[in-house]
Design a protein around this motif. Structure first.
Motif, PDB file in Angstrom:
ATOM      1  N   GLN A  64       0.845  -1.199   0.000  1.00 48.68           N
ATOM      2  CA  GLN A  64       0.000   0.000   0.000  1.00 48.68           C
ATOM      3  C   GLN A  64       0.878   1.246   0.000  1.00 48.68           C
ATOM      4  O   GLN A  64       1.823   1.345   0.793  1.00 48.68           O
ATOM      5  CB  GLN A  64      -0.913   0.041   1.226  1.00 48.68           C
ATOM      6  N   GLU A  65       0.559   2.176  -0.892  1.00 49.06           N
ATOM      7  CA  GLU A  65       1.229   3.478  -0.949  1.00 49.06           C
ATOM      8  C   GLU A  65       0.161   4.557  -0.725  1.00 49.06           C
ATOM      9  O   GLU A  65      -0.884   4.553  -1.369  1.00 49.06           O
ATOM     10  CB  GLU A  65       1.865   3.715  -2.327  1.00 49.06           C
ATOM     11  N   PHE A  66       0.448   5.468   0.195  1.00 50.76           N
ATOM     12  CA  PHE A  66      -0.486   6.541   0.491  1.00 50.76           C
ATOM     13  C   PHE A  66       0.270   7.863   0.373  1.00 50.76           C
ATOM     14  O   PHE A  66       1.259   8.085   1.077  1.00 50.76           O
ATOM     15  CB  PHE A  66      -1.038   6.363   1.908  1.00 50.76           C
ATOM     16  N   PHE A  67      -0.151   8.712  -0.545  1.00 47.41           N
ATOM     17  CA  PHE A  67       0.538   9.983  -0.735  1.00 47.41           C
ATOM     18  C   PHE A  67      -0.477  11.092  -0.956  1.00 47.41           C
ATOM     19  O   PHE A  67      -1.611  10.849  -1.400  1.00 47.41           O
ATOM     20  CB  PHE A  67       1.554   9.914  -1.877  1.00 47.41           C
ATOM     21  N   GLY A  68      -0.068  12.312  -0.625  1.00 43.81           N
ATOM     22  CA  GLY A  68      -1.039  13.387  -0.735  1.00 43.81           C
ATOM     23  C   GLY A  68      -0.446  14.761  -0.499  1.00 43.81           C
ATOM     24  O   GLY A  68       0.714  14.925  -0.115  1.00 43.81           O
ATOM     25  N   LEU A  69      -1.303  15.739  -0.727  1.00 39.73           N
ATOM     26  CA  LEU A  69      -0.987  17.153  -0.540  1.00 39.73           C
ATOM     27  C   LEU A  69      -2.136  17.768   0.244  1.00 39.73           C
ATOM     28  O   LEU A  69      -3.301  17.618  -0.137  1.00 39.73           O
ATOM     29  CB  LEU A  69      -0.840  17.834  -1.897  1.00 39.73           C
ATOM     30  N   TRP A  70      -1.812  18.457   1.360  1.00 38.50           N
ATOM     31  CA  TRP A  70      -2.857  19.024   2.224  1.00 38.50           C
ATOM     32  C   TRP A  70      -2.484  20.447   2.602  1.00 38.50           C
ATOM     33  O   TRP A  70      -1.391  20.695   3.114  1.00 38.50           O
ATOM     34  CB  TRP A  70      -3.004  18.183   3.493  1.00 38.50           C
ATOM     35  N   GLY A  71      -3.401  21.383   2.352  1.00 37.92           N
ATOM     36  CA  GLY A  71      -3.199  22.775   2.728  1.00 37.92           C
ATOM     37  C   GLY A  71      -4.325  23.274   3.610  1.00 37.92           C
ATOM     38  O   GLY A  71      -5.495  22.945   3.371  1.00 37.92           O
ATOM     39  N   THR A  72      -3.985  24.030   4.630  1.00 40.87           N
ATOM     40  CA  THR A  72      -4.978  24.641   5.520  1.00 40.87           C
ATOM     41  C   THR A  72      -4.742  26.143   5.572  1.00 40.87           C
ATOM     42  O   THR A  72      -3.643  26.600   5.925  1.00 40.87           O
ATOM     43  CB  THR A  72      -4.900  24.057   6.940  1.00 40.87           C
ATOM     44  N   TYR A  73      -5.764  26.898   5.215  1.00 35.22           N
ATOM     45  CA  TYR A  73      -5.712  28.363   5.200  1.00 35.22           C
ATOM     46  C   TYR A  73      -6.576  28.880   6.340  1.00 35.22           C
ATOM     47  O   TYR A  73      -7.729  28.453   6.503  1.00 35.22           O
ATOM     48  CB  TYR A  73      -6.217  28.869   3.853  1.00 35.22           C
ATOM     49  N   LYS A  74      -6.023  29.788   7.152  1.00 31.01           N
ATOM     50  CA  LYS A  74      -6.730  30.368   8.290  1.00 31.01           C
ATOM     51  C   LYS A  74      -6.910  31.861   8.021  1.00 31.01           C
ATOM     52  O   LYS A  74      -6.076  32.682   8.433  1.00 31.01           O
ATOM     53  CB  LYS A  74      -5.928  30.112   9.562  1.00 31.01           C
ATOM     54  N   PRO A  75      -7.967  32.245   7.324  1.00 30.25           N
ATOM     55  CA  PRO A  75      -8.099  33.633   6.856  1.00 30.25           C
ATOM     56  C   PRO A  75      -8.378  34.634   7.951  1.00 30.25           C
ATOM     57  O   PRO A  75      -8.016  35.803   7.830  1.00 30.25           O
ATOM     58  CB  PRO A  75      -9.266  33.561   5.870  1.00 30.25           C
ATOM     59  N   MET A  76      -9.053  34.198   9.007  1.00 26.45           N
ATOM     60  CA  MET A  76      -9.387  35.123  10.084  1.00 26.45           C
ATOM     61  C   MET A  76      -9.683  34.317  11.332  1.00 26.45           C
ATOM     62  O   MET A  76      -9.796  33.086  11.297  1.00 26.45           O
ATOM     63  CB  MET A  76     -10.588  36.004   9.712  1.00 26.45           C
ATOM     64  N   LYS A  77      -9.820  35.020  12.428  1.00 23.81           N
ATOM     65  CA  LYS A  77     -10.045  34.377  13.713  1.00 23.81           C
ATOM     66  C   LYS A  77     -11.294  33.481  13.676  1.00 23.81           C
ATOM     67  O   LYS A  77     -12.375  33.906  13.305  1.00 23.81           O
ATOM     68  CB  LYS A  77     -10.202  35.444  14.794  1.00 23.81           C
ATOM     69  N   GLY A  78     -11.123  32.207  14.047  1.00 21.88           N
ATOM     70  CA  GLY A  78     -12.246  31.292  14.173  1.00 21.88           C
ATOM     71  C   GLY A  78     -12.672  30.591  12.899  1.00 21.88           C
ATOM     72  O   GLY A  78     -13.644  29.841  12.918  1.00 21.88           O
ATOM     73  N   HIS A  79     -11.954  30.784  11.779  1.00 25.50           N
ATOM     74  CA  HIS A  79     -12.371  30.200  10.510  1.00 25.50           C
ATOM     75  C   HIS A  79     -11.186  29.496   9.844  1.00 25.50           C
ATOM     76  O   HIS A  79     -10.033  29.923  10.006  1.00 25.50           O
ATOM     77  CB  HIS A  79     -12.908  31.276   9.567  1.00 25.50           C
ATOM     78  N   LEU A  80     -11.478  28.449   9.091  1.00 19.00           N
ATOM     79  CA  LEU A  80     -10.421  27.738   8.378  1.00 19.00           C
ATOM     80  C   LEU A  80     -10.962  27.161   7.079  1.00 19.00           C
ATOM     81  O   LEU A  80     -12.168  26.924   6.914  1.00 19.00           O
ATOM     82  CB  LEU A  80      -9.825  26.630   9.246  1.00 19.00           C
ATOM     83  N   VAL A  81     -10.025  26.921   6.150  1.00 17.08           N
ATOM     84  CA  VAL A  81     -10.323  26.282   4.869  1.00 17.08           C
ATOM     85  C   VAL A  81      -9.286  25.177   4.656  1.00 17.08           C
ATOM     86  O   VAL A  81      -8.079  25.441   4.691  1.00 17.08           O
ATOM     87  CB  VAL A  81     -10.256  27.284   3.702  1.00 17.08           C
ATOM     88  N   ASP A  82      -9.751  23.947   4.456  1.00 16.93           N
ATOM     89  CA  ASP A  82      -8.881  22.825   4.102  1.00 16.93           C
ATOM     90  C   ASP A  82      -9.019  22.533   2.616  1.00 16.93           C
ATOM     91  O   ASP A  82     -10.141  22.537   2.072  1.00 16.93           O
ATOM     92  CB  ASP A  82      -9.254  21.559   4.878  1.00 16.93           C
ATOM     93  N   MET A  83      -7.882  22.237   1.963  1.00 18.44           N
ATOM     94  CA  MET A  83      -7.870  21.823   0.557  1.00 18.44           C
ATOM     95  C   MET A  83      -6.905  20.647   0.447  1.00 18.44           C
ATOM     96  O   MET A  83      -5.784  20.713   0.974  1.00 18.44           O
ATOM     97  CB  MET A  83      -7.389  22.973  -0.332  1.00 18.44           C
ATOM     98  N   TYR A  84      -7.308  19.568  -0.255  1.00 23.33           N
ATOM     99  CA  TYR A  84      -6.439  18.399  -0.261  1.00 23.33           C
ATOM    100  C   TYR A  84      -6.651  17.512  -1.489  1.00 23.33           C
ATOM    101  O   TYR A  84      -7.720  17.505  -2.113  1.00 23.33           O
ATOM    102  CB  TYR A  84      -6.645  17.569   1.002  1.00 23.33           C
ATOM    103  N   PHE A  85      -5.571  16.794  -1.812  1.00 24.33           N
ATOM    104  CA  PHE A  85      -5.605  15.739  -2.826  1.00 24.33           C
ATOM    105  C   PHE A  85      -4.846  14.553  -2.259  1.00 24.33           C
ATOM    106  O   PHE A  85      -3.682  14.683  -1.860  1.00 24.33           O
ATOM    107  CB  PHE A  85      -4.963  16.194  -4.139  1.00 24.33           C
ATOM    108  N   LEU A  86      -5.507  13.379  -2.201  1.00 23.71           N
ATOM    109  CA  LEU A  86      -4.938  12.176  -1.601  1.00 23.71           C
ATOM    110  C   LEU A  86      -5.034  11.014  -2.572  1.00 23.71           C
ATOM    111  O   LEU A  86      -6.001  10.928  -3.341  1.00 23.71           O
ATOM    112  CB  LEU A  86      -5.687  11.814  -0.311  1.00 23.71           C
TER     113      LEU A  86
END
Length: 563
Positions: free
Chosen positions: A319-341
């Motif tokens: 098994q091979e598991f690979f990926g790219l994960w980004g988390t953006y925190k634009p302002m207090k109390g909020h987040l955006v996750d973006m990913y490719f796995l």
């Protein structure tokens, strides 16, 4: 103690051309995407936004005070240790909880000693018995600030060896009693005990090189059924890796991590350390990561570890598991996750069209929004999968959505959530298309019930949750789930993703049943917690037809001590 086979040579001896042809293309695209996203994040990070608070669910994070702004370096020190290690605060999971604040007693020990505090104390651990974030992300940097509250275990923490070296030790112990009826959808009752011990050592040379090692011993006693694969793992290594600093980019450092390591990302619906089980989940491979106040970016290639109860674990070479994960925190109390796995599974277990067994490769593209605004709580996550499953094309998806409200200022700090979760299923195994979602490596219990009978595959889940803090040191959570199969010709899948029950004709219907879950946590002191829980699954038409007489419940008591 005998040590496992060397980890770093195993990871580094695989040349790029040795990857299977069918993943070499996606891997090159992943690397190109990492560079492109990294450039974009580099630009965005030029104007950093405020850092989000660390007020998140107790099941996943530490107390907010542990992530306070690092203090100035100690007088006379040539290196600023207040920023080492560069801790990654775990992302808010779904149904996150906003912890109490203001004056009060924040542990049972505070009550006994009459220590009413003005605000939550600085603490490296969450005030909860379950904590999914890895030991190497626990934050003791507050010890670099004069005047912190002393602790019994301070002498083994952050031991300065000259001006350039730092050594720290820690660990944990837990005991859990479990009483199950109709365990694993059988007519068997089971009463048993789980014990887990962990111990770690953490060594730094300035902020340039880190070596982290964590021992694990997990045992089970008195089970009527054979212990599950996640119950027992005697005398092994949970983490064993080296970090090398690559550079400082904009507002944060970039590192390369090589070796055995736990992974935790986003909502933990797809990648989690899975703290509920006795053994936890870990991988082996390579990860590059960049941390800034507004962006986190990771790229990794790993293999899952195979639990071998009486010998040292080894990675799964199929098994091979690979990926790219980004988390953006634009302002207090909020987040955006973006990913490719991508999960490339060469174990020859994929059952395709006309009963042909083969391999599979599953690509997952997803994104997530979560946060709170004016006491309103929200989360939305979408995941789409494509690839190959034996001789079938994969086309599957999942959606998780929720809205809640924090009754700020009301007695017991109440918070309520209403949620809908969906993961697609398949109605025809011979049409050349695989539509069943693959949940990868999740913390499924947290979302789909603690009895473990339902996984994020072929399911509709209409659910609600209420969180209360009768005292700042006590947390009560109640959940209700109503489960339906997304496709009544497909299987019911459990929390581990295994197919358990099916009516290929569909005549059993889609109504699986209703589950209630209650958990009550007592925060004894900064090192100790007691968790008491009860769950019950009421059988619907599908369960009554496919597992007659089965209506499982679960009672458990857990004691957890960390140091």
């Amino acid at each position: 103690m005998n040590m496992p086979r060397p980890l770093i040579p195993q990871v580094m001896t695989t040349p790029p051309t040795a990857f299977p042809a069918r993943i070499r293309g996606p891997l090159l695209k992943l690397c190109l995407g990492a560079g492109t996203l990294g450039l974009a994040l580099h630009v965005f990070a030029a104007d950093p936004a405020p850092v989000p608070p660390a007020t998140t669910t107790p099941a996943a994070t530490a107390t907010a005070g542990a992530a306070a702004t690092p203090a100035a370096p100690k007088a006379g020190a040539q290196f600023d240790w207040s920023k080492v290690p560069p801790v990654t605060a775990p992302s808010r999971p779904g149904m996150f909880v906003i912890a109490p604040s203001g004056p009060g007693y924040y542990s049972l020990w505070d009550v006994v000693t009459g220590n009413e505090r003005k605000a939550p104390p600085v603490s490296p651990n969450a005030p909860y018995a379950l904590m999914t974030n890895p030991a190497f992300e626990i934050d003791y940097r507050y010890m670099e600030k004069p005047g912190y509250e002393p602790d019994l275990f301070d002498p083994i923490k952050r031991i300065h060896m000259g001006e350039d070296f730092l050594l720290s030790f820690g660990g944990s112990f837990w005991y859990r009693y479990m009483r199950e009826s109709d365990a694993r959808l059988t007519n068997t009752s089971d009463n048993y005990h789980l014990i887990r011990s962990r111990f770690h050592a953490d060594f730094w040379y300035q902020d340039k090189v880190r070596i982290f090692a964590e021992f694990l011993d997990a045992r089970s006693f008195g089970q009527a059924l054979a212990p599950a694969a996640t119950d027992v793992n005697r005398t092994d290594m949970l983490n064993l890796f080296a970090d090398i600093k690559l550079a400082n980019i904009k507002d944060g450092p970039a590192y390369l991590r090589v070796g055995r390591q736990e992974l935790l990302y986003g909502s933990q619906r797809l990648i989690s350390t899975l703290d509920w089980v006795n053994t936890r989940r870990t991988f082996q491979g390579v990860k590059a990561f960049w941390r800034t106040p507004t962006f986190d970016l990771d790229a990794f290639w790993v293999r899952p570890m195979i639990t071998e109860r009486n010998q040292f674990d080894n990675w799964d070479t199929k098994q091979e598991f690979f990926g790219l994960w980004g988390t953006y925190k634009p302002m207090k109390g909020h987040l955006v996750d973006m990913y490719f796995l991508s999960l490339d599974d060469n174990r020859h277990r994929a059952l395709g069209r006309n009963g042909i067994l083969g391999d599979s490769i599953t690509h997952t593209l997803g994104g997530r929004l979560a946060g709170d605004y004016n006491q309103f709580l929200y989360e939305l996550e979408g995941m789409y999968q494509f690839g190959q499953y034996s001789n079938q094309d994969i086309s599957a998806f999942a959606v998780a959505s929720g809205a809640g409200y924090h009754f700020k200022g009301a007695p017991m700090n109440p918070q309520a959530w209403l949620r809908y979760d969906f993961a697609s299923g398949d109605n025809n195994a011979n049409d050349g298309r695989r539509n069943t979602f693959n949940q990868l490596f999740p913390f499924g219990n947290y979302y789909l019930g603690w009895i473990d009978r339902v996984g994020r595959q072929n399911i509709h889940d209409f659910n609600a949750q209420i969180n209360l803090h009768p005292q700042p040191w006590a947390t009560f959570t109640a959940q209700y789930h109503r489960f339906y199969l997304a496709n009544k010709q497909d299987f019911l899948y459990n929390a581990a993703g295994a197919a358990t029950l099916r009516d290929a004709t569909g005549q059993a219907g889609s109504y699986v049943g209703d589950e209630i879950d209650f958990r009550f946590n007592i925060h004894v002191d900064r090192h100790q917690d007691i968790l008491v829980g009860y769950s019950k699954l009421f059988a619907g038409n599908f369960l009554k037809a496919t597992a007659p007489g089965v209506s499982p419940d679960l009672f458990y008591v857990q004691y957890n001590m960390r140091f």
